[in-house]
Design a protein around this motif. Structure first.
Motif, PDB file in Angstrom:
ATOM      1  N   MET A 122       0.819  -1.213   0.000  1.00  0.00           N
ATOM      2  CA  MET A 122       0.000   0.000   0.000  1.00  0.00           C
ATOM      3  C   MET A 122       0.853   1.264   0.000  1.00  0.00           C
ATOM      4  SD  MET A 122      -3.118  -1.020   2.574  1.00  0.00           S
ATOM      5  CE  MET A 122      -4.038  -2.546   2.306  1.00  0.00           C
ATOM      6  N   ARG A 123       1.937   1.251   0.741  1.00  0.00           N
ATOM      7  CA  ARG A 123       2.814   2.421   0.757  1.00  0.00           C
ATOM      8  C   ARG A 123       3.466   2.637  -0.609  1.00  0.00           C
ATOM      9  NH1 ARG A 123       4.724   0.615   6.487  1.00  0.00           N
ATOM     10  NH2 ARG A 123       3.529   2.014   7.844  1.00  0.00           N
ATOM     11  N   LYS A 124       3.839   1.546  -1.253  1.00  0.00           N
ATOM     12  CA  LYS A 124       4.422   1.652  -2.581  1.00  0.00           C
ATOM     13  C   LYS A 124       3.392   2.151  -3.583  1.00  0.00           C
ATOM     14  CE  LYS A 124       7.408  -0.852  -5.776  1.00  0.00           C
ATOM     15  NZ  LYS A 124       7.990  -2.159  -6.171  1.00  0.00           N
ATOM     16  N   LEU A 125       2.153   1.712  -3.409  1.00  0.00           N
ATOM     17  CA  LEU A 125       1.062   2.175  -4.265  1.00  0.00           C
ATOM     18  C   LEU A 125       0.852   3.676  -4.122  1.00  0.00           C
ATOM     19  CD1 LEU A 125      -1.757  -0.525  -4.028  1.00  0.00           C
ATOM     20  CD2 LEU A 125      -1.010   0.616  -6.127  1.00  0.00           C
ATOM     21  N   LEU A 126       0.771   4.148  -2.889  1.00  0.00           N
ATOM     22  CA  LEU A 126       0.541   5.574  -2.641  1.00  0.00           C
ATOM     23  C   LEU A 126       1.678   6.422  -3.205  1.00  0.00           C
ATOM     24  CD1 LEU A 126      -0.845   5.497   1.011  1.00  0.00           C
ATOM     25  CD2 LEU A 126      -2.120   6.041  -1.074  1.00  0.00           C
ATOM     26  N   LYS A 127       2.897   5.932  -3.067  1.00  0.00           N
ATOM     27  CA  LYS A 127       4.050   6.671  -3.587  1.00  0.00           C
ATOM     28  C   LYS A 127       4.001   6.713  -5.111  1.00  0.00           C
ATOM     29  CE  LYS A 127       9.115   6.783  -3.509  1.00  0.00           C
ATOM     30  NZ  LYS A 127      10.343   6.118  -3.013  1.00  0.00           N
ATOM     31  N   GLY A 128       3.662   5.588  -5.730  1.00  0.00           N
ATOM     32  CA  GLY A 128       3.650   5.531  -7.185  1.00  0.00           C
ATOM     33  C   GLY A 128       2.494   6.286  -7.804  1.00  0.00           C
ATOM     34  N   GLN A 129       1.318   6.227  -7.185  1.00  0.00           N
ATOM     35  CA  GLN A 129       0.133   6.870  -7.742  1.00  0.00           C
ATOM     36  C   GLN A 129      -0.011   8.326  -7.310  1.00  0.00           C
ATOM     37  OE1 GLN A 129      -1.768   5.288 -10.097  1.00  0.00           O
ATOM     38  NE2 GLN A 129      -0.127   3.790  -9.869  1.00  0.00           N
ATOM     39  N   GLY A 130       0.590   8.672  -6.188  1.00  0.00           N
ATOM     40  CA  GLY A 130       0.530  10.057  -5.737  1.00  0.00           C
ATOM     41  C   GLY A 130      -0.788  10.458  -5.115  1.00  0.00           C
ATOM     42  N   ARG A 131      -1.670   9.487  -4.883  1.00  0.00           N
ATOM     43  CA  ARG A 131      -2.981   9.784  -4.294  1.00  0.00           C
ATOM     44  C   ARG A 131      -3.586   8.503  -3.759  1.00  0.00           C
ATOM     45  NH1 ARG A 131      -6.856   8.193  -8.210  1.00  0.00           N
ATOM     46  NH2 ARG A 131      -5.923   7.839 -10.271  1.00  0.00           N
ATOM     47  N   ALA A 132      -4.537   8.654  -2.843  1.00  0.00           N
ATOM     48  CA  ALA A 132      -5.242   7.498  -2.306  1.00  0.00           C
ATOM     49  C   ALA A 132      -6.407   7.136  -3.213  1.00  0.00           C
ATOM     50  CB  ALA A 132      -5.750   7.802  -0.892  1.00  0.00           C
ATOM     51  N   PRO A 133      -6.883   5.895  -3.164  1.00  0.00           N
ATOM     52  CA  PRO A 133      -8.009   5.498  -4.012  1.00  0.00           C
ATOM     53  C   PRO A 133      -9.339   5.968  -3.436  1.00  0.00           C
ATOM     54  CG  PRO A 133      -7.365   3.662  -2.639  1.00  0.00           C
ATOM     55  CD  PRO A 133      -6.384   4.761  -2.356  1.00  0.00           C
ATOM     56  N   ARG A 134     -10.347   5.922  -4.269  1.00  0.00           N
ATOM     57  CA  ARG A 134     -11.709   6.189  -3.807  1.00  0.00           C
ATOM     58  C   ARG A 134     -12.227   5.016  -2.986  1.00  0.00           C
ATOM     59  NH1 ARG A 134     -16.190   4.406  -6.265  1.00  0.00           N
ATOM     60  NH2 ARG A 134     -14.990   3.957  -8.151  1.00  0.00           N
ATOM     61  N   VAL A 135     -11.896   3.796  -3.415  1.00  0.00           N
ATOM     62  CA  VAL A 135     -12.308   2.592  -2.722  1.00  0.00           C
ATOM     63  C   VAL A 135     -11.270   1.505  -2.976  1.00  0.00           C
ATOM     64  CG1 VAL A 135     -13.715   1.841  -4.688  1.00  0.00           C
ATOM     65  CG2 VAL A 135     -14.194   0.918  -2.425  1.00  0.00           C
ATOM     66  N   MET A 136     -11.103   0.626  -2.018  1.00  0.00           N
ATOM     67  CA  MET A 136     -10.162  -0.482  -2.142  1.00  0.00           C
ATOM     68  C   MET A 136     -10.928  -1.795  -2.017  1.00  0.00           C
ATOM     69  SD  MET A 136      -6.730  -1.263   0.110  1.00  0.00           S
ATOM     70  CE  MET A 136      -7.631  -1.773   1.581  1.00  0.00           C
ATOM     71  N   VAL A 137     -10.684  -2.725  -2.935  1.00  0.00           N
ATOM     72  CA  VAL A 137     -11.382  -4.003  -2.959  1.00  0.00           C
ATOM     73  C   VAL A 137     -10.366  -5.129  -2.760  1.00  0.00           C
ATOM     74  CG1 VAL A 137     -12.885  -5.538  -4.286  1.00  0.00           C
ATOM     75  CG2 VAL A 137     -13.075  -3.054  -4.556  1.00  0.00           C
ATOM     76  N   THR A 138     -10.647  -6.028  -1.819  1.00  0.00           N
ATOM     77  CA  THR A 138      -9.744  -7.152  -1.557  1.00  0.00           C
ATOM     78  C   THR A 138     -10.561  -8.411  -1.296  1.00  0.00           C
ATOM     79  OG1 THR A 138      -9.672  -6.920   0.865  1.00  0.00           O
ATOM     80  CG2 THR A 138      -8.171  -5.530  -0.425  1.00  0.00           C
ATOM     81  N   ASP A 139      -9.848  -9.510  -1.134  1.00  0.00           N
ATOM     82  CA  ASP A 139     -10.507 -10.737  -0.695  1.00  0.00           C
ATOM     83  C   ASP A 139     -10.645 -10.693   0.829  1.00  0.00           C
ATOM     84  OD1 ASP A 139      -7.965 -11.281   0.284  1.00  0.00           O
ATOM     85  OD2 ASP A 139      -7.465 -12.698  -1.309  1.00  0.00           O
ATOM     86  N   LYS A 140     -10.880 -11.839   1.434  1.00  0.00           N
ATOM     87  CA  LYS A 140     -11.171 -11.882   2.869  1.00  0.00           C
ATOM     88  C   LYS A 140      -9.935 -11.883   3.768  1.00  0.00           C
ATOM     89  CE  LYS A 140     -15.735 -12.139   3.010  1.00  0.00           C
ATOM     90  NZ  LYS A 140     -16.548 -11.185   3.803  1.00  0.00           N
ATOM     91  N   LEU A 141      -8.744 -11.775   3.199  1.00  0.00           N
ATOM     92  CA  LEU A 141      -7.535 -11.767   4.018  1.00  0.00           C
ATOM     93  C   LEU A 141      -7.556 -10.568   4.970  1.00  0.00           C
ATOM     94  CD1 LEU A 141      -4.721 -13.090   4.506  1.00  0.00           C
ATOM     95  CD2 LEU A 141      -3.804 -11.440   2.852  1.00  0.00           C
TER      96      LEU A 141
END
Length: 233
Positions: A122-141
């Motif tokens: 998630m930290r790598k995602l935020l750094k690469g995209q430069g913004r947080a998502p509107r919604v995050m979808v995952t499995d049950k983990l």
């Protein structure tokens, strides 16, 4: 070529051949020897080891340019998923994030499947995209929610097995390559490959839902026309 691009200097093969070999290797689930044979069928004699060096050197340059062009243009709905990968008999996890249209946002090979690994993604995602998502979808983990509360506490989280098929499907390209290569040699090799493969795959990824055949052909032609520009040929 008397005025060839500095990127291709000291390489005896023309830039068009090098770029085409790199395109074949990353665009389709082909082994290095398969690409060697396909070039040989056209009278271009080059070893698979040379193609490997081309893929690593030029593929990284092409992938970086594609990432720069797509910065800020990808979706705001992130699908996260992890898949088990066996490397030399050891279990590793390939963590991936894609947007609502199936474009790969981030990828990370890790040895753990826990909250710490999820936070790193998630930290790598935020750094690469430069913004947080509107919604995050995952499995049950449960590790995802634990990581989200610390890294992105204000983001809506939807946890459901059936909602995450888009991220699960993104692992297919690695599974195909794994079969072609017989085995993966190292975690570093896999991380290096997907860091080049995914941006190139994004360029040629055209969502098929809700578009006509003519529109699909137009988008495909646009991607094919952009490739020479990226490859500087």
């Amino acid at each position: 070529m008397t005025d060839r691009d500095p990127l291709y200097r000291r390489h005896r093969f023309p830039a068009e051949i090098i770029a085409h070999a790199v395109w074949l290797y990353f665009r389709f689930p082909l082994s290095l020897r398969m690409v060697e044979d396909m070039l040989a069928a056209r009278g271009i004699i080059v070893s698979h080891q040379t193609i490997r060096l081309w893929a690593e050197k030029f593929g990284r340059t092409f992938a970086n340019q594609i990432r720069q062009r797509s910065c800020g243009r990808l979706g705001d709905k992130w699908h996260l998923d992890e898949a088990v990968i066996s490397i030399r008999g050891e279990t590793h996890w390939l963590w991936r994030a894609v947007d609502q249209d199936g474009f790969v946002l981030e990828r990370l090979v890790q040895s753990r499947r826990n909250a710490k690994a999820a936070k790193r993604l998630m930290r790598k995602l935020l750094k690469g995209q430069g913004r947080a998502p509107r919604v995050m979808v995952t499995d049950k983990l449960r590790s995802y929610d634990a990581a989200r509360r610390e890294v992105m506490p204000g983001v809506e989280h939807r946890s459901h097995k059936g909602l995450n098929n888009r991220a699960e499907n993104s692992h297919q390209s690695v599974r195909q390559r794994e079969r072609v290569m017989k085995r993966l040699k190292s975690r570093r090799q896999l991380q290096r490959f997907i860091s080049i493969h995914d941006p190139i795959a994004n360029l040629f990824h055209i969502p098929r839902h809700d578009i006509s055949a003519s529109h699909h052909r137009q988008l495909r032609a646009a991607a094919m026309n952009m490739w020479p520009e990226i490859a500087r040929i």
